[in-house]
Design an enzyme around this catalytic site. Structure first.
Site, PDB file in Angstrom:
ATOM      1  N   CYS A   1       0.417  20.226  -6.499  1.00 34.03           N
ATOM      2  CA  CYS A   1      -0.130  20.068  -5.865  1.00 34.03           C
ATOM      3  C   CYS A   1      -0.578  21.016  -4.224  1.00 34.03           C
ATOM      4  CB  CYS A   1       0.555  18.936  -3.961  1.00 34.03           C
ATOM      5  SG  CYS A   1       2.204  19.867  -3.431  1.00 34.03           S
TER       6      CYS A   1
ATOM      7  N   GLU B   1       3.487  13.762   2.596  1.00 38.78           N
ATOM      8  CA  GLU B   1       3.289  14.799   1.584  1.00 38.78           C
ATOM      9  C   GLU B   1       1.931  14.776   0.078  1.00 38.78           C
ATOM     10  OE1 GLU B   1       4.275  17.900   2.226  1.00 38.78           O
ATOM     11  OE2 GLU B   1       5.598  17.234   3.933  1.00 38.78           O
ATOM     12  N   LEU B   2       0.752  14.923   0.671  1.00 43.16           N
ATOM     13  CA  LEU B   2      -0.106  14.278  -0.405  1.00 43.16           C
ATOM     14  C   LEU B   2      -0.825  15.591  -1.127  1.00 43.16           C
ATOM     15  CD1 LEU B   2      -1.545  12.158   2.014  1.00 43.16           C
ATOM     16  CD2 LEU B   2       0.069  11.905   0.568  1.00 43.16           C
TER      17      LEU B   2
HETATM   18  P1  NAD Z   1       0.695   8.152  -6.828  1.00 44.31           P
HETATM   19  O1  NAD Z   1       0.445   8.444  -5.127  1.00 44.31           O
HETATM   20  O2  NAD Z   1      -0.114   7.315  -7.745  1.00 44.31           O
HETATM   21  O3  NAD Z   1       2.360   7.255  -6.536  1.00 44.31           O
HETATM   22  C1  NAD Z   1       3.279   8.060  -5.488  1.00 44.31           C
HETATM   23  C2  NAD Z   1       4.265   7.064  -5.426  1.00 44.31           C
HETATM   24  O4  NAD Z   1       3.611   6.147  -5.212  1.00 44.31           O
HETATM   25  C3  NAD Z   1       3.998   6.241  -6.528  1.00 44.31           C
HETATM   26  O5  NAD Z   1       6.103   6.334  -6.714  1.00 44.31           O
HETATM   27  C4  NAD Z   1       4.235   4.923  -6.513  1.00 44.31           C
HETATM   28  O6  NAD Z   1       4.178   3.824  -7.627  1.00 44.31           O
HETATM   29  C5  NAD Z   1       3.621   4.579  -5.241  1.00 44.31           C
HETATM   30  N1  NAD Z   1       2.806   3.838  -5.144  1.00 44.31           N
HETATM   31  C6  NAD Z   1       1.878   3.108  -5.265  1.00 44.31           C
HETATM   32  N2  NAD Z   1       1.143   2.223  -4.379  1.00 44.31           N
HETATM   33  C7  NAD Z   1       1.947   2.435  -3.661  1.00 44.31           C
HETATM   34  C8  NAD Z   1       1.941   1.529  -2.485  1.00 44.31           C
HETATM   35  N3  NAD Z   1       1.030   1.025  -1.965  1.00 44.31           N
HETATM   36  N4  NAD Z   1       2.836   1.277  -1.807  1.00 44.31           N
HETATM   37  C9  NAD Z   1       3.723   1.796  -2.117  1.00 44.31           C
HETATM   38  N5  NAD Z   1       4.022   3.006  -2.586  1.00 44.31           N
HETATM   39  C10 NAD Z   1       3.138   2.953  -3.606  1.00 44.31           C
HETATM   40  O7  NAD Z   1       1.086   9.535  -6.859  1.00 44.31           O
HETATM   41  P2  NAD Z   1       0.983  10.812  -8.325  1.00 44.31           P
HETATM   42  O8  NAD Z   1       0.210  10.328  -9.630  1.00 44.31           O
HETATM   43  O9  NAD Z   1       2.165  10.097  -8.896  1.00 44.31           O
HETATM   44  O10 NAD Z   1       1.996  12.138  -8.369  1.00 44.31           O
HETATM   45  C11 NAD Z   1       0.868  13.141  -7.856  1.00 44.31           C
HETATM   46  C12 NAD Z   1       0.220  13.179  -6.550  1.00 44.31           C
HETATM   47  O11 NAD Z   1       0.985  13.622  -5.886  1.00 44.31           O
HETATM   48  C13 NAD Z   1      -0.837  14.310  -6.087  1.00 44.31           C
HETATM   49  O12 NAD Z   1      -2.194  13.844  -5.672  1.00 44.31           O
HETATM   50  C14 NAD Z   1      -0.055  15.586  -6.102  1.00 44.31           C
HETATM   51  O13 NAD Z   1      -0.706  16.125  -5.321  1.00 44.31           O
HETATM   52  C15 NAD Z   1       0.688  15.229  -4.914  1.00 44.31           C
HETATM   53  N6  NAD Z   1       2.072  15.444  -4.699  1.00 44.31           N
HETATM   54  C16 NAD Z   1       2.476  16.154  -3.304  1.00 44.31           C
HETATM   55  C17 NAD Z   1       3.149  16.814  -2.906  1.00 44.31           C
HETATM   56  C18 NAD Z   1       3.052  17.390  -1.985  1.00 44.31           C
HETATM   57  O14 NAD Z   1       4.525  17.686  -1.395  1.00 44.31           O
HETATM   58  N7  NAD Z   1       2.389  17.600  -0.631  1.00 44.31           N
HETATM   59  C19 NAD Z   1       3.772  17.250  -4.042  1.00 44.31           C
HETATM   60  C20 NAD Z   1       3.994  16.802  -5.443  1.00 44.31           C
HETATM   61  C21 NAD Z   1       2.906  16.278  -5.457  1.00 44.31           C
END
Ligand code: NAD
Length: 485
Positions: A293, A259-260
């Site tokens: 998002c 979910e990105l």
């Molecule tokens: P992020 O991608 O920076 O981090 C998300 C998670 O991934 C964190 O827990 C982080 O510690 C972890 N992570 C980082 N590197 C990793 C790796 N190599 N392996 C495993 N885990 C790792 O995201 P963020 O800044 O916390 O959140 C914002 C993003 O989330 C935005 O892009 C937003 O659009 C998206 N989002 C999407 C939805 C959806 O349902 N599509 C909902 C909410 C937020």
């Protein structure tokens, strides 16, 4: 699996028998509004991840053997206990995310719906019979399949809706009969930590091993260790496209649900109710400090209504009250950290340098980005092309509805898109032609029901959330082929 003690004073802690692991290192969680420390959170490591995986793998047979009635009872009990602490969760979410109280109230309400919906879905996990005798070799045979728990689920979530995102992983995993390990964002881990502590208490009270639900704090190191381990059956990730795409590679060949992000488009057709469309941009572009998002980012205006829309939008923009997120009237507050504010500011500056018109707002002061409206943004600018994830909306003019659809589709993302129109013809044309996971007609693109299939196409992700659809992702079909004698 980490120490539950980071809760602010006054929040209940788990019983000792729930055995959280000790963590050598802690890091402060900061209130984005004023930078004060909310609490110190433990920093989990790859070793904590390995320990959690061992415990989860050991819990797998017990979870798979739980009756649907017991799973349903646990899910309802979790919903009850979260509801009991509703106000404290709302306040904690305001502090760790900096989101306005009004948005945190919505988050907790939606969290409760998610748990009750997952409880209901337990009654609908079904298989079916298969007529094996279609082929002569199968004559006299009986065939059917059931859905079996896939195994250990790893849920990794972002900072913006920490309790809700966590619940969309934990609740369907338990409904499916899978042990689950959550790794929340290191920026906002507190509500998830507290919720998991409460859930483990519920499990213990129901005679189920608390090892069925675990949480590992920390960042990429802990996350990567969970994703790469062969004991993990499914990774359910909510976060940025960059991290999600890397997780897909790291987890292969095991299943991922991604979910990105997106750069969500909203079309204003020439027959739109302009007042409602402007209201949608005001509500849908700035909620959660623009850090959602599916918040409005690209507003595509058909030429005949563009001037009137622009004028009305600017006249209503002062309605986006900027202030302390603890105040129930506030609609916009500081973004999560200085790095985010700096990135958003640099994208605004680059767009203006590239020829965009700045109609309102502008660059950040500290972590505070004002409600910003840009017009005529060159389409190769990051603020148009990428996910801005801040309180910035961009206006573009196109000659007609067909060009508007083309513009929204001209993106590497495809999560939700919205269209404002009075005509069924435009509405169905958009539903048919927009290359996204969900098309919203005459509502904000940020409208999400927690029971619907939710997810994206293109770089916005794969798979669908919502308890019913996540349960499908967390289960596998097992075929039975029987010759009765
Ligand atoms: P992020 O991608 O920076 O981090 C998300 C998670 O991934 C964190 O827990 C982080 O510690 C972890 N992570 C980082 N590197 C990793 C790796 N190599 N392996 C495993 N885990 C790792 O995201 P963020 O800044 O916390 O959140 C914002 C993003 O989330 C935005 O892009 C937003 O659009 C998206 N989002 C999407 C939805 C959806 O349902 N599509 C909902 C909410 C937020």
């Amino acid at each position: 699996m980490t120490n539950p003690r980071p809760h602010p004073d006054g929040l209940p802690l788990g019983a000792d028998h729930l055995r959280w692991a000790e963590c050598a290192q802690t890091e402060p969680v900061l209130f984005p509004f004023d930078g004060t420390e909310v609490a110190r959170a433990p920093v989990g490591t790859a070793e904590h991840a390995a320990q959690a995986l061992e415990t989860a793998a050991a819990a797998r047979p017990e979870l798979a053997a739980l009756s649907s009635g017991r799973r349903r009872a646990v899910l309802l009990a979790v919903q009850n206990i979260l509801a009991e602490h509703r106000a404290a969760f709302e306040d904690l979410l305001v502090l760790e995310t900096g989101k306005p109280l009004v948005d945190c109230r919505t988050e907790v309400a939606r969290t409760l719906t998610t748990w009750s919906a997952a409880a209901e879905e337990v009654a609908h996990i079904r298989g079916e019979t298969v007529p094996l005798d279609l082929q002569p070799q199968g004559e006299g045979m009986l065939g059917y399949y059931t859905r079996r728990p896939a195994g250990v689920v790893v849920g990794i979530s972002g900072f913006n809706y920490p309790l809700l995102l966590a619940s969309h992983k934990l609740a369907p995993a338990l409904a499916a009969g899978c042990p689950v390990i959550l790794k929340p964002s290191p920026e906002a881990p507190l509500a998830a930590l507290w919720a998991v502590d409460l859930i483990r208490g519920v499990l213990a009270a129901h005679g189920i091993t608390p090892g069925a639900v675990q949480l590992v704090t920390g960042g990429a190191e802990a996350g990567e260790a969970l994703v790469k381990d062969p004991r993990t059956a499914v990774v359910s990730f909510t976060g940025s496209a960059a991290v999600g795409h890397r997780i897909a590679r790291d987890a292969a060949p095991r299943r991922v649900l991604l979910e990105l992000g997106s750069n969500t488009g909203l079309i204003v057709a020439e027959d739109a109710n302009l007042s409602a469309a402007v209201d949608a941009v005001i509500r849908g572009g700035f909620y959660a400090n623009g850090q959602a998002c599916i918040s409005v980012q690209r507003v595509v205006l058909t030429e005949p209504v563009a001037d009137a829309f622009e004028e009305l939008l600017l006249s209503r923009l002062p309605g986006v009250l900027v202030g302390d997120p603890r105040d129930g009237n506030t609609r916009l507050a500081e973004v999560i950290d200085s790095a985010a504010a700096d990135r958003i500011s640099s994208w605004i500056t680059a767009a203006v340098d590239g020829g965009a018109r700045l109609l309102a707002g502008g660059t950040a002061e500290g972590r505070s980005v004002p409600p910003t409206v840009l017009a005529d943004v060159p389409p190769d600018c990051a603020v148009w092309r990428e996910e801005v994830f801040g309180p910035v909306v961009c206006l573009q003019r196109v000659p007609n509805f067909a060009a508007a659809v083309e513009s929204v589709n001209d993106s590497r993302y495809g999560l939700h898109a919205a269209v404002y129109t009075a005509s069924l013809q435009n509405a169905f044309a958009a539903i048919n032609a927009l290359d996204v996971g969900g098309v919203v007609v005459n509502e904000i693109p940020g409208f999400r029901s927690d029971i619907m299939p939710y997810g994206g196409v293109k770089d916005s992700g794969i798979g669908r959330e919502g308890p019913r659809y996540a349960i499908e992702e967390f289960t596998v079909t097992r075929m039975a082929l029987i010759r009765p004698e």
